[in-house]
Design an enzyme around this catalytic site. Structure first.
Site, PDB file in Angstrom:
ATOM      1  N   SER A 145       0.837  -1.183   0.000  1.00 45.40           N
ATOM      2  CA  SER A 145       0.000   0.000   0.000  1.00 45.40           C
ATOM      3  C   SER A 145       0.875   1.238   0.000  1.00 45.40           C
ATOM      4  O   SER A 145       1.974   1.243   0.563  1.00 45.40           O
ATOM      5  CB  SER A 145      -0.910   0.041   1.231  1.00 45.40           C
ATOM      6  OG  SER A 145      -1.609   1.276   1.305  1.00 45.40           O
ATOM      7  N   TYR A 158      -2.519  -0.433  10.245  1.00 37.83           N
ATOM      8  CA  TYR A 158      -2.607  -0.988   8.897  1.00 37.83           C
ATOM      9  C   TYR A 158      -1.356  -0.672   8.094  1.00 37.83           C
ATOM     10  O   TYR A 158      -0.805  -1.533   7.404  1.00 37.83           O
ATOM     11  CB  TYR A 158      -3.846  -0.421   8.202  1.00 37.83           C
ATOM     12  CG  TYR A 158      -4.002  -0.835   6.762  1.00 37.83           C
ATOM     13  CD1 TYR A 158      -4.566  -2.062   6.422  1.00 37.83           C
ATOM     14  CD2 TYR A 158      -3.592   0.013   5.734  1.00 37.83           C
ATOM     15  CE1 TYR A 158      -4.719  -2.437   5.096  1.00 37.83           C
ATOM     16  CE2 TYR A 158      -3.739  -0.359   4.400  1.00 37.83           C
ATOM     17  CZ  TYR A 158      -4.302  -1.588   4.088  1.00 37.83           C
ATOM     18  OH  TYR A 158      -4.436  -1.958   2.775  1.00 37.83           O
TER      19      TYR A 158
END
Length: 253
Positions: A145, A158
């Site tokens: 990500s 995350y």
């Protein structure tokens, strides 16, 4: 239908929605026999039906990847059985995003997010990559990500799990690459499915060359390339499909 993955078999985790659904659909369209995996039997069945209706090969294997080696091992075994005894391509896509700040994250949430986002793909790769080696080769694709490398004030937990997956990508490339298994990752920017209402993530893509959010299909096409023979010389690479979010700043005139 294309043929870039003709004759290949693939397991895509978390493929009953969003990016995972786009990847498994794109793989099937390129000739791969795919395993759709997730917790929802109903959603999985719909995706399999759609792939088959388009002339592709797909099966659903239910899995709740809780981070235990046993759960990952069961999925590896069942998927290989459905796919005729081998898995040529593994996509570690399943993940959860709590969106909480550091101070608001309790220990239970911390453990669960790391279990799903890091432990589950770790043990799934441990179960599948050696079998790929014995079969003569394969490809593992992880989902990273943009927030792993560009800090934002929310989603700290995350972000750290995606940083771990990008690090594992390089480590696994060193471990398995010399034995014929290519390991790479795709790092998406803000990705949303088409919706009538604006997505809150759109503001995070301001100041990028793309100027807006991306689609799941954009990530799927990158995954197809990494899985195909076209990327035979690509090892340990994180491919940014993020509209330029990490690497470029567009300055206002």
């Amino acid at each position: 239908m294309g043929g870039r993955l003709q004759g290949k078999t693939a397991l895509v985790t978390g493929s009953t929605s969003n990016i995972g659904r786009a990847i498994v659909t794109a793989f099937a369209a390129e000739g791969a026999h795919v395993v759709v995996s997730g917790r929802s039997q109903e959603r999985g069945a719909r995706i399999v039906e759609g792939i088959r209706a388009a002339g592709g090969r797909a099966d659903f294997v239910a899995a709740d990847l809780d981070g235990t080696a046993a759960a990952s091992g069961r999925l590896a075994e069942r998927a290989a059985g459905v796919l005729g005894g081998r898995i040529d391509i593994l996509v570690n896509n399943a993940g959860i995003f709590p969106g909480s700040t550091t101070a608001d994250t309790d220990e239970e949430t911390f453990d669960r997010v790391y279990a799903v986002n890091v432990k589950a793909p770790f043990f799934l790769t441990a179960a599948i990559a050696p079998a790929m080696v014995r079969a003569g080769g394969g490809a593992v694709i992880n989902l990273g990500s943009w927030v792993a490398r560009l800090g934002i004030p929310v989603g700290t937990l995350y972000s750290s799990t995606k940083g771990a997956m990008e690090t594992l990508t390089r480590a696994w490339a060193a471990e398995f690459g010399p034995q014929g298994v290519r390991v790479n990752a795709v790092s998406p920017g803000v990705i949303v499915t088409p919706a009538a209402e604006p997505h809150p993530g759109e503001s995070m893509m301001k100041g990028t060359p793309a100027g807006g959010v991306g689609s799941p299909e954009a990530i799927a096409q990158a995954a197809v390339w990494l899985a195909s023979d076209e990327a035979a010389f690509v090892h340990g690479t994180v491919v940014d499909v993020d509209g330029g979010r990490v690497g470029v700043a567009v300055l206002a005139g």
